[in-house]
Design an enzyme around this catalytic site. Structure first.
Site, mmCIF file in Angstrom:
data_model
loop_
_atom_site.group_PDB
_atom_site.id
_atom_site.type_symbol
_atom_site.label_atom_id
_atom_site.label_comp_id
_atom_site.label_asym_id
_atom_site.label_seq_id
_atom_site.Cartn_x
_atom_site.Cartn_y
_atom_site.Cartn_z
ATOM 1 N N TYR A 85 -0.501 -27.465 -27.177
ATOM 2 C CA TYR A 85 -0.253 -26.912 -25.838
ATOM 3 C C TYR A 85 0.012 -25.410 -25.931
ATOM 4 O O TYR A 85 -0.435 -24.631 -25.090
ATOM 5 C CB TYR A 85 0.945 -27.616 -25.185
ATOM 6 C CG TYR A 85 1.126 -27.203 -23.744
ATOM 7 C CD1 TYR A 85 0.496 -27.911 -22.721
ATOM 8 C CD2 TYR A 85 1.882 -26.088 -23.405
ATOM 9 C CE1 TYR A 85 0.620 -27.524 -21.397
ATOM 10 C CE2 TYR A 85 2.015 -25.691 -22.088
ATOM 11 C CZ TYR A 85 1.382 -26.406 -21.086
ATOM 12 O OH TYR A 85 1.501 -26.008 -19.782
ATOM 13 N N PHE A 137 -19.624 -9.329 -4.766
ATOM 14 C CA PHE A 137 -20.005 -10.642 -5.251
ATOM 15 C C PHE A 137 -19.159 -11.660 -4.489
ATOM 16 O O PHE A 137 -18.006 -11.392 -4.147
ATOM 17 C CB PHE A 137 -19.822 -10.800 -6.771
ATOM 18 C CG PHE A 137 -20.301 -12.161 -7.205
ATOM 19 C CD1 PHE A 137 -21.650 -12.460 -7.185
ATOM 20 C CD2 PHE A 137 -19.406 -13.164 -7.543
ATOM 21 C CE1 PHE A 137 -22.097 -13.740 -7.498
ATOM 22 C CE2 PHE A 137 -19.856 -14.439 -7.864
ATOM 23 C CZ PHE A 137 -21.199 -14.729 -7.844
ATOM 24 N N THR A 138 -19.741 -12.832 -4.251
ATOM 25 C CA THR A 138 -19.141 -13.823 -3.339
ATOM 26 C C THR A 138 -17.677 -14.146 -3.668
ATOM 27 O O THR A 138 -16.782 -13.923 -2.849
ATOM 28 C CB THR A 138 -19.977 -15.109 -3.372
ATOM 29 O OG1 THR A 138 -20.133 -15.529 -4.735
ATOM 30 C CG2 THR A 138 -21.355 -14.874 -2.763
ATOM 31 N N ASP A 228 -16.063 -6.040 -13.836
ATOM 32 C CA ASP A 228 -16.557 -7.416 -13.906
ATOM 33 C C ASP A 228 -17.564 -7.439 -15.049
ATOM 34 O O ASP A 228 -18.713 -7.015 -14.904
ATOM 35 C CB ASP A 228 -17.199 -7.820 -12.572
ATOM 36 C CG ASP A 228 -17.677 -9.275 -12.595
ATOM 37 O OD1 ASP A 228 -17.838 -9.825 -13.698
ATOM 38 O OD2 ASP A 228 -17.901 -9.836 -11.509
ATOM 39 N N LYS A 271 -21.503 -16.975 -18.605
ATOM 40 C CA LYS A 271 -22.782 -16.235 -18.592
ATOM 41 C C LYS A 271 -22.985 -15.589 -19.968
ATOM 42 O O LYS A 271 -23.254 -16.288 -20.936
ATOM 43 C CB LYS A 271 -22.781 -15.200 -17.470
ATOM 44 C CG LYS A 271 -22.980 -15.794 -16.069
ATOM 45 C CD LYS A 271 -21.728 -16.253 -15.439
ATOM 46 C CE LYS A 271 -21.826 -16.425 -13.941
ATOM 47 N NZ LYS A 271 -20.608 -17.038 -13.382
ATOM 48 N N ARG A 395 -29.586 -16.049 -1.914
ATOM 49 C CA ARG A 395 -28.705 -14.894 -2.068
ATOM 50 C C ARG A 395 -29.001 -13.932 -0.922
ATOM 51 O O ARG A 395 -29.565 -12.865 -1.096
ATOM 52 C CB ARG A 395 -28.906 -14.194 -3.419
ATOM 53 C CG ARG A 395 -28.544 -15.011 -4.630
ATOM 54 C CD ARG A 395 -27.079 -14.982 -5.058
ATOM 55 N NE ARG A 395 -26.165 -15.789 -4.291
ATOM 56 C CZ ARG A 395 -25.005 -16.275 -4.766
ATOM 57 N NH1 ARG A 395 -24.655 -16.065 -6.013
ATOM 58 N NH2 ARG A 395 -24.199 -16.959 -4.010
ATOM 59 N N PHE A 462 -22.189 -20.930 1.249
ATOM 60 C CA PHE A 462 -23.477 -21.230 0.609
ATOM 61 C C PHE A 462 -23.401 -22.451 -0.303
ATOM 62 O O PHE A 462 -24.394 -23.125 -0.523
ATOM 63 C CB PHE A 462 -23.977 -20.012 -0.187
ATOM 64 C CG PHE A 462 -23.030 -19.544 -1.246
ATOM 65 C CD1 PHE A 462 -21.994 -18.680 -0.937
ATOM 66 C CD2 PHE A 462 -23.175 -19.969 -2.558
ATOM 67 C CE1 PHE A 462 -21.102 -18.259 -1.916
ATOM 68 C CE2 PHE A 462 -22.294 -19.551 -3.544
ATOM 69 C CZ PHE A 462 -21.249 -18.695 -3.219
#
Ligand code: PLI
Length: 471
Positions: A85, A137-138, A228, A271, A395, A462
């Site tokens: 943990y 970005f969303t 980001d 990614k 998009r 979306f």
């Protein structure tokens, strides 16, 4: 790690070709469905590709997020998971990898990118403040709004123009940014939200010159820059390829130099970092780190796992190292470009130059007869699935959502259907099949009707909205 540039047979013999720097050890069967099966599946999914079952999808280009193939070394790392943990040794491997390749001092692990966005937004933004960035970005913008901020787009105008060939369409327009600082005051701007590459603009990069100039401007006003870094490795590839002075530098060196102009970064490790789940937040400021490390235990998990299993952190630490290998990045971007070149040769309208992670079809140019409030990009994603079982993603106006103040649709300049290429998953033959399917849909574009939205969730619509064919 091998950072030598690969000399391909193609280069040696004067042809331009590339091949993946890996071979396939395990395969996952995929199945092509019948047209009737696809019609039924799409209707059940309310014409939203997010609501399809993956068993009904042939080539899945919904996203490059968490859909990549891990290497044999990463799978071996999974077996070395230390599921304590607290104080898992895998956390320390991860910390070391982030420090080594991204160069930030302090690491907070999170379950994925939006977990990191939540923490950073809550820690830094006060209600009424403005957060400038190079296109929204969303999830990023939603977390900034939920913290009481207003996102302001300060990307260069070229980013909103699909055929414009600017080599760094992700750049910040420094004049727009300075005008905002003068209008609202530097104290109303908690940080710059800088993305490399810019997803919603088509995977477009930011130049080193731009981030350097941005740093100088922000220093004048004492505004920090948070990055980001989700696809920052791909951004480094474009700098190496296009910016003077970087041709002979490694991706790893370029990545580190770019990050050195920022104060910290958040990451969707699903990614660039080559894992199926994971994320992180890394900063240089020790007070901010203390705050984030305290918050992570409320929302994600203890500060030495942040929502990931020990095995996930080990796979991620190895993924970070593999991600900056020059041959890997090159073959990844070249595969996307291969698909883009096929479509460009057929004069199919796409965002250019082709970006790092996806092809973005210009749905406005596909369907000039469909008004934006009948969702051309959603229509195109549905049409491509119907034709061939290929799954892409909207998009455009659906992703842009509604203005929280007026409640009206936002009407973005870009109305795009994205075909995102998972890393190390599909072959060149799959890209040929995709290109032919897009061409078939393009050739029948004039008969296509738009959609109407019949169900709309409040946040990030979306993902879950439902549609019917417009009459
Ligand atoms: O999906 P997350 O929560 O791990 O990461 C959110 C996120 C943050 N920034 C950027 C640039 C993203 O692209 C991103 C997630 N993108 C998804 C899911 C995509 O399909 O592009």
């Amino acid at each position: 790690m091998n950072n030598k540039k690969l000399i391909t047979m193609g280069e040696q013999f004067g042809r331009r070709s590339w091949a993946e720097p890996w071979k396939i050890k395990m395969v996952e069967p995929i199945r092509i469905t019948s047209p009737q099966e696809r019609r039924d599946a799409l209707e059940k999914a309310g014409y939203n590709t997010f609501l399809l079952h993956s068993k009904d999808v042939y080539i899945d280009l919904l996203t490059d997020s968490g859909t990549g193939a891990m290497s044999d070394r990463q799978w071996a790392g999974i077996m070395l998971g230390d599921e304590a943990y607290a104080g898992s040794r895998n956390f320390f491997h991860l910390e070391e990898a982030v420090q080594k390749y991204y160069g930030y001092r302090y690491l907070v692990p999170t379950h994925q990118g939006r977990g990191a966005e939540h923490l950073l937004s809550q820690a830094l933004i006060k209600p009424g403040q403005y957060v400038p960035g190079n296109m929204y970005f969303t999830t990023t913008r939603l977390h900034q709004e939920l913290a009481g901020g207003t996102f302001v787009d300060v990307i260069i105008d070229e980013a909103h123009d699909p055929p414009n060939l600017h080599p760094f369409k992700g750049n910040v327009d420094l004049d727009k940014l300075e005008a905002l600082v003068k209008r609202v005051g530097a104290e109303s701007i908690p940080y710059i939200s800088l993305a490399g590459t810019v997803n919603m603009a088509g995977g477009q990069p930011v130049s080193m010159a731009n981030v350097k100039a941005l740093r100088a401007l922000c220093d004048r006003y004492s505004i920090p820059i948070y990055l980001d870094a989700t696809r920052m490795v791909e951004n480094a590839f474009f700098i190496q390829e296009r910016e003077e002075g970087y041709k002979d530098k490694t991706i790893a060196a370029i990545l580190q130099e770019f990050c050195s102009f920022t104060d910290g970064a958040w990451m969707s490790a699903k990614k660039d970092n080559l894992v199926n789940i994971g994320g992180w937040l890394a900063v240089n400021d020790s007070d901010l780190f203390d705050a984030l490390r305290n918050m992570v235990v409320i929302y994600e998990g203890l500060h030495t796992y942040g929502g990931m299993a020990g095995r996930d952190m080990e796979a991620l630490a190895i993924g970070i190292t593999e991600a900056v290998d020059d041959d890997h990045v090159r073959s990844r971007v070249e595969q996307v470009r291969y698909l883009g070149n096929l479509l460009t040769n057929w004069e199919i309208p796409i965002v250019k130059p082709v970006g790092g992670h996806a092809i973005f079809l210009d749905a406005k140019s596909f369907y000039p007869h469909i008004p934006q409030d009948q969702f051309p990009a959603q229509t195109l994603a549905a049409g491509l699935y119907l034709d061939s079982g290929i799954r892409g993603m909207e998009r455009g106006i659906v992703s842009a959502g509604r203005d929280p103040k007026t409640g009206d649709h936002r009407y973005p300049a870009l109305e795009l259907t994205r075909l995102a290429i998972p890393r190390r998953v599909y072959t060149q033959a799959h890209m040929d099949v995709v290109a032919e399917a897009v061409k078939a849909v393009y050739d029948s574009r004039e008969q296509t009707k738009g959609l109407k939205m019949v169900y709309e969730p409040k946040y990030l619509r979306f993902f879950q909205a439902r549609f019917e064919r417009a009459s």
